[in-house]
Design a protein around this motif. Structure first.
Motif, PDB file in Angstrom:
ATOM      1  N   ALA A 134       0.822  -1.208   0.000  1.00  0.00           N
ATOM      2  CA  ALA A 134       0.000   0.000   0.000  1.00  0.00           C
ATOM      3  C   ALA A 134       0.856   1.258   0.000  1.00  0.00           C
ATOM      4  N   TYR A 135       1.886   1.273   0.824  1.00  0.00           N
ATOM      5  CA  TYR A 135       2.744   2.457   0.942  1.00  0.00           C
ATOM      6  C   TYR A 135       3.466   2.754  -0.365  1.00  0.00           C
ATOM      7  N   VAL A 159      -4.345  -5.761   1.949  1.00  0.00           N
ATOM      8  CA  VAL A 159      -3.762  -4.609   1.266  1.00  0.00           C
ATOM      9  C   VAL A 159      -4.739  -3.443   1.253  1.00  0.00           C
ATOM     10  N   GLY A 160      -6.000  -3.723   0.943  1.00  0.00           N
ATOM     11  CA  GLY A 160      -6.986  -2.661   0.847  1.00  0.00           C
ATOM     12  C   GLY A 160      -7.148  -1.880   2.130  1.00  0.00           C
ATOM     13  N   SER A 161      -7.200  -2.577   3.267  1.00  0.00           N
ATOM     14  CA  SER A 161      -7.383  -1.882   4.543  1.00  0.00           C
ATOM     15  C   SER A 161      -6.188  -0.992   4.860  1.00  0.00           C
ATOM     16  N   MET A 162      -4.984  -1.413   4.492  1.00  0.00           N
ATOM     17  CA  MET A 162      -3.808  -0.556   4.653  1.00  0.00           C
ATOM     18  C   MET A 162      -3.876   0.647   3.722  1.00  0.00           C
ATOM     19  N   VAL A 255       5.293  -5.693  -4.940  1.00  0.00           N
ATOM     20  CA  VAL A 255       5.935  -5.080  -3.781  1.00  0.00           C
ATOM     21  C   VAL A 255       7.389  -5.524  -3.632  1.00  0.00           C
ATOM     22  N   ARG A 256       8.227  -4.597  -3.124  1.00  0.00           N
ATOM     23  CA  ARG A 256       9.654  -4.851  -2.949  1.00  0.00           C
ATOM     24  C   ARG A 256      10.054  -4.707  -1.488  1.00  0.00           C
ATOM     25  N   PRO A 257      10.978  -5.533  -1.016  1.00  0.00           N
ATOM     26  CA  PRO A 257      11.522  -5.302   0.328  1.00  0.00           C
ATOM     27  C   PRO A 257      12.232  -3.946   0.370  1.00  0.00           C
ATOM     28  N   ASP A 258      12.006  -3.195   1.420  1.00  0.00           N
ATOM     29  CA  ASP A 258      12.662  -1.897   1.581  1.00  0.00           C
ATOM     30  C   ASP A 258      12.690  -1.568   3.064  1.00  0.00           C
ATOM     31  N   PRO A 259      13.863  -1.598   3.686  1.00  0.00           N
ATOM     32  CA  PRO A 259      13.911  -1.395   5.141  1.00  0.00           C
ATOM     33  C   PRO A 259      13.472  -0.006   5.571  1.00  0.00           C
ATOM     34  N   GLU A 260      13.728   1.015   4.753  1.00  0.00           N
ATOM     35  CA  GLU A 260      13.299   2.362   5.124  1.00  0.00           C
ATOM     36  C   GLU A 260      11.782   2.503   5.051  1.00  0.00           C
ATOM     37  N   ASP A 261      11.176   1.939   4.022  1.00  0.00           N
ATOM     38  CA  ASP A 261       9.715   1.950   3.928  1.00  0.00           C
ATOM     39  C   ASP A 261       9.100   1.186   5.098  1.00  0.00           C
TER      40      ASP A 261
END
Length: 320
Positions: A134-135, A159-162, A255-261
């Motif tokens: 979602a982000y 996903v939708g609720s996020m 979607v991708r792994p991203d530690p900052e996200d």
């Protein structure tokens, strides 16, 4: 260690609880003692072989990409986490083999962030994949701005609720499709619910006569086709469910792994902006039942598998 795994593609019955090799901890990874692991639709799609064209499978495959737990061993080059730190992770590698439906998982640093202190392990396990999806879609792809109108499909799902909560936090007006019994839930997230199904286009037009600025499609098929006709002239369309979105001038996203996200999502959860609704939990040995429930596609929020360490890890039969 004990883990759920499958040695071939198939239905939920191919999942089995048994002993697998202990994970090796690389220099830039940490060993996480798993407390909970969320179930996502991608898990059963991978189990059935639908991702075979995208990911190599090294059987036996331990399913699961979402995790919450405790660091028990940092890699030799890791300074970011210490023993005892509570973490969450979207532990996706470029192949299928070492998942999170296990007592332990070796998680690369790029997949981890600190667990929100105000969430239970079960709630925290439900945040990474759906939250990152979602982000990333809303902030990086659709680039939603304050005052815009966003249409989110399956707004009561994971996903939708996020997406509803994040879009509302960004200052957007959010219209969310959901079955009638989930309308109050969607309102509680900050969205305006509409019933999906026949006549969806007319119902959305009734709320947004000029069309919507952005569509976040999580369903595909006919829903995507209808959505394409609801986008305003300068609007944007993204799907995480249907690659045919490109034929409508939209974009497909994975979607991708991203530690900052992930760190940002943890902060938003601690600030009370995001909440994770856990609809049902299952012990590890009932992972097949968790997969079956997820595959029905009617879940509100998240389904979570729990490793009960107090009981000495789960036992019992698995599968059919």
């Amino acid at each position: 260690m004990k883990a759920i795994s499958y040695a071939r593609y198939g239905g939920p019955e191919v999942l089995a609880l048994g002993e697998v090799r202990d994970p090796k901890v690389g220099p830039d990874s940490v060993l996480v003692k798993v407390r909970a692991a969320a179930v996502n639709p991608v898990d059963w799609k991978a189990r059935e072989g639908h991702l075979d064209g995208l990911f190599e499978s090294a059987f036996p495959v331990v399913p699961g990409w979402d995790v919450s737990g405790v660091v028990v061993q940092p890699g030799v080059a890791v300074s970011e986490f210490d023993v005892g730190d509570e973490v969450i992770g979207y532990v996706r590698e470029d192949f299928l083999s070492r998942g999170t439906f296990a007592e332990y998982v070796a998680a690369p640093l790029r997949t981890l962030a600190r667990k929100p202190g105000n969430l239970s392990y079960e709630e925290a396990a439900g945040l990474p994949l759906v939250g990152l999806t979602a982000y990333q879609v809303l902030s990086k792809v659709l680039q939603v701005k304050r005052g815009e109108t966003v249409l989110v499909h399956a707004a009561a799902g994971g996903v939708g609720s996020m997406a509803v909560q994040l879009a509302a936090h960004l200052g957007a007006r959010v219209i969310g499709t959901a079955s009638e019994h989930n309308h109050d839930f969607v309102r509680g997230l900050g969205g305006e619910p509409v019933t999906y199904g026949e006549g969806l286009g007319e119902r959305v037009r009734g709320l947004a006569p000029e069309g919507v600025d952005a569509v976040f499609d999580t369903v595909g098929g006919d829903t995507l086709r209808v959505s394409a006709n609801l986008v305003a002239p300068e609007g944007r369309l993204v799907s995480i469910a249907d690659v045919d979105v490109v034929t409508y001038g939209g974009r497909y996203y994975f979607v991708r792994p991203d530690p900052e996200d992930l760190r940002r999502l943890s902060e938003l959860a601690e600030a009370g902006v995001l909440r994770v609704h856990v609809s049902e939990t299952f012990p590890l040995h009932r992972a097949a039942d968790a997969h079956r429930l997820s595959q029905e596609g009617r879940t509100r929020g998240k389904i979570v598998v729990v490793v009960d360490w107090d009981a000495g890890a789960e036992g019992g039969s698995q599968g059919v």
